[in-house]
Design a protein around this motif. Sequence first.
Motif, short mmCIF file in Angstrom:
data_model
loop_
_atom_site.label_atom_id
_atom_site.label_comp_id
_atom_site.label_asym_id
_atom_site.label_seq_id
_atom_site.Cartn_x
_atom_site.Cartn_y
_atom_site.Cartn_z
N ALA A 198 3.89 1.37 -7.08
CA ALA A 198 2.95 1.41 -6.12
C ALA A 198 2.86 -0.05 -6.19
O ALA A 198 3.32 -0.97 -6.54
N GLN A 199 1.31 -0.54 -6.06
CA GLN A 199 1.13 -2.18 -5.88
C GLN A 199 1.08 -2.67 -7.35
O GLN A 199 0.75 -1.81 -8.26
N GLY A 200 1.89 -3.55 -7.33
CA GLY A 200 1.98 -4.33 -9.54
C GLY A 200 3.41 -4.30 -9.84
O GLY A 200 3.67 -4.32 -10.63
N ASP A 201 4.25 -3.57 -8.74
CA ASP A 201 5.65 -3.37 -9.32
C ASP A 201 6.39 -3.93 -8.12
O ASP A 201 6.28 -3.86 -6.97
N SER A 211 18.26 5.90 -2.03
CA SER A 211 17.23 6.31 -1.10
C SER A 211 15.89 5.89 -1.46
O SER A 211 15.25 5.96 -3.24
N LEU A 212 14.47 6.09 -0.62
CA LEU A 212 13.13 5.61 -1.08
C LEU A 212 12.55 6.43 0.22
O LEU A 212 13.22 6.60 1.11
N SER A 213 12.12 6.77 -0.47
CA SER A 213 10.69 8.00 -0.60
C SER A 213 9.40 7.46 -0.32
O SER A 213 9.37 7.27 -0.83
N CYS A 214 8.62 7.41 1.04
CA CYS A 214 7.32 7.01 0.96
C CYS A 214 6.69 8.77 1.26
O CYS A 214 6.96 8.64 2.79
N PRO A 215 5.64 8.86 0.49
CA PRO A 215 5.53 10.54 1.06
C PRO A 215 4.18 10.31 1.77
O PRO A 215 3.74 11.43 2.41
N SER A 243 0.92 -1.09 -0.18
CA SER A 243 0.07 0.17 0.28
C SER A 243 0.81 0.85 -0.08
O SER A 243 1.48 1.06 0.49
N GLY A 244 -0.21 2.55 -0.64
CA GLY A 244 1.22 4.06 -0.62
C GLY A 244 1.78 3.63 -1.46
O GLY A 244 1.86 2.57 -2.38
N THR A 245 3.26 4.76 -2.02
CA THR A 245 3.82 4.67 -3.19
C THR A 245 4.93 4.83 -2.41
O THR A 245 5.01 5.09 -1.25
N ALA A 246 5.92 4.32 -3.20
CA ALA A 246 7.66 4.80 -3.18
C ALA A 246 7.85 4.79 -4.19
O ALA A 246 7.82 4.38 -4.93
#
Length: 319
Positions: A101-104, A115-119, A86-89
């Motif tokens: 997002a979900q499915g990737d 770096s990984l950002s999750c807003p 859930s959410g995006t990265a």
Amino acid sequence: MGQVLTTDSVPDRDKLAFWHEALGRALVPMTVVPLTDGPFTGRIVAGRVGHLRVCDIDADAQHASRTREHVARRTDGFIGITVPGSGTATLVQDGRTVSAAQGDLLVYDTTRPYSLSCPEPFSVRVVHIPRSLLRLPEREIGLVTGTVVDATAGFGAAVVSLLTTLVTPEQLYSRPIASRLAAGVSHLFATLVAERAQQAEAGPELQRDEMVLRIRDHIEHHLEDPTLSPETVAKAQHISVRYLHRLFEGEDTTVARHIQRRRLEQCARELSRGGETAPTVAAVAQRWGFVSPAHFSRVFRSVYGIPPRDWRNARLVVR
């Protein structure tokens, strides 16, 4: 049950420090900057499946970075695979910036800064594969790290299926089964990398043809979705709308016209079936993604020369 690391019982002033330590123990050391007001909250369920490190992470919005200083402290390394639940990265590595997002699948290399950002609050499954066990050339690894992999088809779909159903931090396997499963994941991922390398060596023309085939296949499987458009197609393929249009320059049509033509062909085919229980023209139009019956009637007539109702009636007479 895997090891659970959670901020729930940690005093607010110590939560962020605890989270730094928890990430380092479960995966690799990183620096985390919260992107939310108030006390930070997070939960990690960490486990092992053979040689794989596996974590389920649920946490508040954050920006996590692995710096050159972090990289210099360790001699071993991993290829990381992140599966958003859930959410995006957004991943940044080697000058590449990709979002998922979900499915990737997001793929990165812990031996180089990233770096990984999750807003927003998120949940992900993270799997780390030791680089030494993949036995892949550096050039091939570089083709896939810092990228997002489509997990709806091909080897990407096979990898994500394994990672979401069998490779979990909570599932207890016997040592032989865990080793076999980990080896299977590693081999399958290495095959995905080899496919990427083969595509890169094939040259831009073949890559273009394969991309167009993927786009056409995506359109074919989403014709019934009324929101299908060049914008949604480009997003699903992780390319820009501009590049999508460039790909179709040699197809003697545009993406929008191709979508409309395929929808009309499906409508014409269905209207030709006839029968006492045949659906109405409006129902057929709606089934194949046309929101407005009036618009459907106009475009159908412009292509087939007669209104859709007359098309259906003519087929009934022939029968």
